[in-house]
Design a protein around this motif. Structure first.
Motif, PDB file in Angstrom:
ATOM      1  N   THR A  58      -8.694   9.460 -64.921  1.00  0.00           N
ATOM      2  CA  THR A  58      -7.498  10.048 -64.293  1.00  0.00           C
ATOM      3  C   THR A  58      -6.497   8.967 -63.894  1.00  0.00           C
ATOM      4  O   THR A  58      -5.289   9.156 -64.032  1.00  0.00           O
ATOM      5  N   ALA A  59      -7.040   7.825 -63.420  1.00  0.00           N
ATOM      6  CA  ALA A  59      -6.140   6.716 -63.065  1.00  0.00           C
ATOM      7  C   ALA A  59      -5.453   6.201 -64.325  1.00  0.00           C
ATOM      8  O   ALA A  59      -4.251   5.933 -64.333  1.00  0.00           O
ATOM      9  N   TYR A  60      -6.238   6.076 -65.409  1.00  0.00           N
ATOM     10  CA  TYR A  60      -5.671   5.592 -66.662  1.00  0.00           C
ATOM     11  C   TYR A  60      -4.575   6.544 -67.160  1.00  0.00           C
ATOM     12  O   TYR A  60      -3.541   6.120 -67.676  1.00  0.00           O
ATOM     13  N   LEU A  61      -4.831   7.867 -66.967  1.00  0.00           N
ATOM     14  CA  LEU A  61      -3.910   8.877 -67.508  1.00  0.00           C
ATOM     15  C   LEU A  61      -2.631   9.034 -66.673  1.00  0.00           C
ATOM     16  O   LEU A  61      -1.594   9.455 -67.197  1.00  0.00           O
ATOM     17  N   VAL A 127      -3.032  10.278 -55.951  1.00  0.00           N
ATOM     18  CA  VAL A 127      -3.429   9.428 -54.824  1.00  0.00           C
ATOM     19  C   VAL A 127      -4.220  10.222 -53.782  1.00  0.00           C
ATOM     20  O   VAL A 127      -5.296   9.795 -53.346  1.00  0.00           O
ATOM     21  N   PHE A 128      -3.698  11.391 -53.414  1.00  0.00           N
ATOM     22  CA  PHE A 128      -4.315  12.095 -52.273  1.00  0.00           C
ATOM     23  C   PHE A 128      -5.424  13.066 -52.672  1.00  0.00           C
ATOM     24  O   PHE A 128      -6.254  13.423 -51.850  1.00  0.00           O
ATOM     25  N   ARG A 133      -5.866   4.596 -56.762  1.00  0.00           N
ATOM     26  CA  ARG A 133      -5.194   3.573 -55.947  1.00  0.00           C
ATOM     27  C   ARG A 133      -4.011   3.014 -56.735  1.00  0.00           C
ATOM     28  O   ARG A 133      -4.192   2.540 -57.861  1.00  0.00           O
ATOM     29  N   ILE A 134      -2.827   3.129 -56.156  1.00  0.00           N
ATOM     30  CA  ILE A 134      -1.652   2.608 -56.858  1.00  0.00           C
ATOM     31  C   ILE A 134      -1.013   1.467 -56.067  1.00  0.00           C
ATOM     32  O   ILE A 134      -1.334   1.281 -54.891  1.00  0.00           O
ATOM     33  N   ARG A 135      -0.112   0.737 -56.740  1.00  0.00           N
ATOM     34  CA  ARG A 135       0.553  -0.398 -56.071  1.00  0.00           C
ATOM     35  C   ARG A 135       1.837   0.132 -55.403  1.00  0.00           C
ATOM     36  O   ARG A 135       2.893   0.204 -56.020  1.00  0.00           O
ATOM     37  N   TRP A 136       1.697   0.492 -54.116  1.00  0.00           N
ATOM     38  CA  TRP A 136       2.849   1.066 -53.396  1.00  0.00           C
ATOM     39  C   TRP A 136       4.012   0.088 -53.338  1.00  0.00           C
ATOM     40  O   TRP A 136       5.175   0.481 -53.320  1.00  0.00           O
ATOM     41  N   GLU A 137       3.663  -1.222 -53.286  1.00  0.00           N
ATOM     42  CA  GLU A 137       4.725  -2.223 -53.140  1.00  0.00           C
ATOM     43  C   GLU A 137       5.658  -2.248 -54.370  1.00  0.00           C
ATOM     44  O   GLU A 137       6.793  -2.713 -54.289  1.00  0.00           O
ATOM     45  N   LEU A 138       5.163  -1.737 -55.513  1.00  0.00           N
ATOM     46  CA  LEU A 138       6.007  -1.726 -56.720  1.00  0.00           C
ATOM     47  C   LEU A 138       6.623  -0.346 -56.991  1.00  0.00           C
ATOM     48  O   LEU A 138       7.101  -0.081 -58.089  1.00  0.00           O
TER      49      LEU A 138
END
Lengths: 253, 312
Positions: A58-61, A127-128, A133-138
């Motif tokens: 799911t993260a990959y997709l 995410v929720f 886990r994503i890079r929020w800073e980007l």
């Protein structure tokens, strides 16, 4: 600027009177993530190692789903040219005191916002609900990528929507293009284990550039130099498409 | 400065079979400001192509065209700032309401929100659209859609208006109202170029008329100028106490361009000298009394038909 704002307002009014479009623009990609992504991950217990990072399916997709949102929003907006042709407003629009470029840019602006909204829904779900886990800073970079790629697809598809006379021809073309662009890219699987010819085609596919860029900004995979190259390639692709779309509008009559 | 100047305008395009088609073949004319200019011609004459060039939708193959001094090819945006256009095809935003159609049209022409609302309120009364403001245009009748389309151009003060068969599909009352409005706009200094196939409309509205066919000018001038072109064409209406085959034969011998006998009445169209005809009719009336006699010059439709026939 006022002209572009008027075109955005027109598209907004058109879309809110046609909620079905918005629903499909936003719902289909999220449904892909929720149904296809979860089903594939659970049934095959799939995870990929990409650039040393182990990612659940799911993260990959997720970046692929966001790319899908951008493409389908662009496709529906380009299809709107047929609606304009059917209602006779298409040629009248060309007599308004706005340039062809302003018309195209105005049309794409609202759709950029729609794409960002679609991406936002996918990210919230990912995410929720799916604990990706994503890079929020980007996040700002992610938004820029979504907007730029939506514009690129819209300009490309507009060329065909303006040039083709028949809606069924446009629908056939876009459906076929969508399948090849999606499956001959890194949207659903990494390229490492695929045949050489497949990898070569995927590497020159703008959908791969878009997905790779989104995967980089969301998940941190991909070498920065390659991302820069793919980013520049997509910008060139978008600008060339814009030039051809303006030309198509000039020759529309 | 003239509102519109067209010089040796040509437009050639490729047909579906790849053959070159000359839609316009060296048209030239001038339209003074504040004039209602009629562009007449049969289907395929090149009227819509000419309007598309003048409204910057398409470019000419060669020749020049300017609107208020701005070249349609070199300064299309400048031209678009001077014009309001009603195209032949019904052009409305089907999925939007009547209100959105009028407002968005004004916004796209650079008008501010307050002014657009003010104008919309007065226009919807004039065009009987007040009770339809919230309705989606898709659900309206063709005539009402056309009304919305025509009402839009009066949202603006553009000095030049193009109306390509604008009154098609309108009911007679609304048509009359639109024609009155066009006259009013012309009196206030706006220039109107209209194409029509309803010749009575051109006759009532236009100061100057240009008749084209197959991309070429057949005739141009005021209505009087055009009448002079075929001053030897006249229509004779006769009524007799009774008509028999012998009488019809004698009338046919007068060589009319057209003869229609209906009951006790006969309508004939002649091209020639009136005096000689009157003498021959006097001879006929001695044997078959004429109860009604009327002679009049050709109307625009007859002139138009004659010019088109002659060009074939």
């Amino acid at each position: 600027m006022r002209e572009i704002a008027a075109v955005i307002y027109r598209d907004w009014r058109q879309r809110i009177t046609n909620v079905g479009f918005v629903f499909w623009d936003l719902f289909v990609p999220v449904a892909y993530l929720a149904l296809f992504g979860v089903g594939f991950e659970r049934a095959l217990a799939t995870s990929f190692v990409v650039d040393g990072q182990s990612l659940g399916y799911t993260a990959y997709l997720l970046p692929g789903v966001i790319a899908m949102t951008a493409f389908s929003v662009a496709m529906n907006t380009a299809w709107g040219f047929f609606m304009d042709k059917d209602s006779g407003i298409f040629f009248e629009l060309l007599t308004y005191p706005i340039t062809r470029r302003q018309l195209l840019i105005g049309k794409v602006c609202f759709n950029m916002l729609l794409s960002v909204l679609g991406a936002f829904l996918a990210v919230i779900l990912g995410v929720f609900v799916m604990n990706i886990r994503i890079r929020w800073e980007l996040l700002p970079l992610t938004i820029v990528i979504i907007m730029a790629t939506t514009a690129g697809w819209f300009f490309l598809l507009s060329i065909f929507a303006i040039r083709l006379h028949r809606m069924d021809a446009f629908n056939t073309f876009t459906s076929a293009a969508y399948i090849f662009l999606m499956f001959l890219s890194t949207m659903f699987y990494p390229l490492a284990e695929l045949p050489g010819w497949f990898q070569t085609v995927a590497r020159i596919n703008p959908m791969t550039w878009q997905v790779d860029l989104l995967r980089f900004s969301l998940l941190g995979t991909g070498a920065p130099t390659l991302m820069l190259l793919e980013g520049v390639a997509f910008v060139v692709f978008a600008l060339v498409s814009l030039a051809f779309a303006v030309r198509a509008l000039d020759g529309a009559a | 400065m003239n509102a519109i100047e067209v010089k040796d305008l040509k437009k050639v395009y490729r047909s579906n079979t790849g053959e070159p088609v000359r839609a316009l073949d060296g048209i030239s004319f001038l339209v003074p400001q504040g004039c209602v200019f009629g562009l007449l011609g049969p289907n395929g004459a090149g009227k819509s192509t000419l309007v598309k060039i003048l409204t910057t939708i398409t470019s000419p193959t060669s020749g020049e065209a300017t609107v208020l001094g701005r070249d349609v090819t070199r300064s299309p945006l400048e031209v678009r700032r001077q014009i309001a256009v009603v195209l032949q095809q019904t052009a409305v935003e089907s999925l939007l309401t009547v209100q959105d159609n009028l407002l968005i049209y004004a916004y796209l022409h650079g008008m501010g929100r307050r002014e657009a609302w003010k104008r919309m309120r007065s226009l919807v009364e004039e065009f009987d659209l007040a009770d339809k403001l919230g309705e989606t245009v898709y659900d309206l009748s063709i005539g009402t859609k056309r009304r919305v389309q025509v009402a839009k151009i009066f949202m603006l003060d553009s000095p030049v208006i193009f109306l390509d068969e604008a009154t098609t599909g309108m009911d007679p009352f609304m048509k009359r109202r639109v024609m009155d409005r066009i006259r009013l706009e012309a009196r206030s200094g706006r220039t109107v170029l209209l194409t029509t196939q309803v010749l009575s409309e051109a006759e009532q509205l236009c100061d100057t008329i240009l008749i084209i066919d197959r991309g070429r000018t057949l005739a141009s001038g005021t209505l009087q100028d055009l009448r002079r072109l075929s001053e030897q064409m006249f229509r004779v209406s006769l009524s007799f106490a009774g008509i028999d085959g012998d009488l019809v034969g004698r009338l046919q011998a007068l060589n009319p361009v057209e003869l229609k006998a209906d009951g006790k009445s006969v309508e004939m169209l002649f091209r020639g000298k009136e005096a000689s005809l009157l003498g021959e009719l006097a001879d006929i009336s001695r044997s078959v009394p004429i109860t009604h006699f009327e002679i009049r010059g050709a109307d625009l439709e007859e002139i138009f038909m004659a010019l088109v026939k002659e060009s074939l």
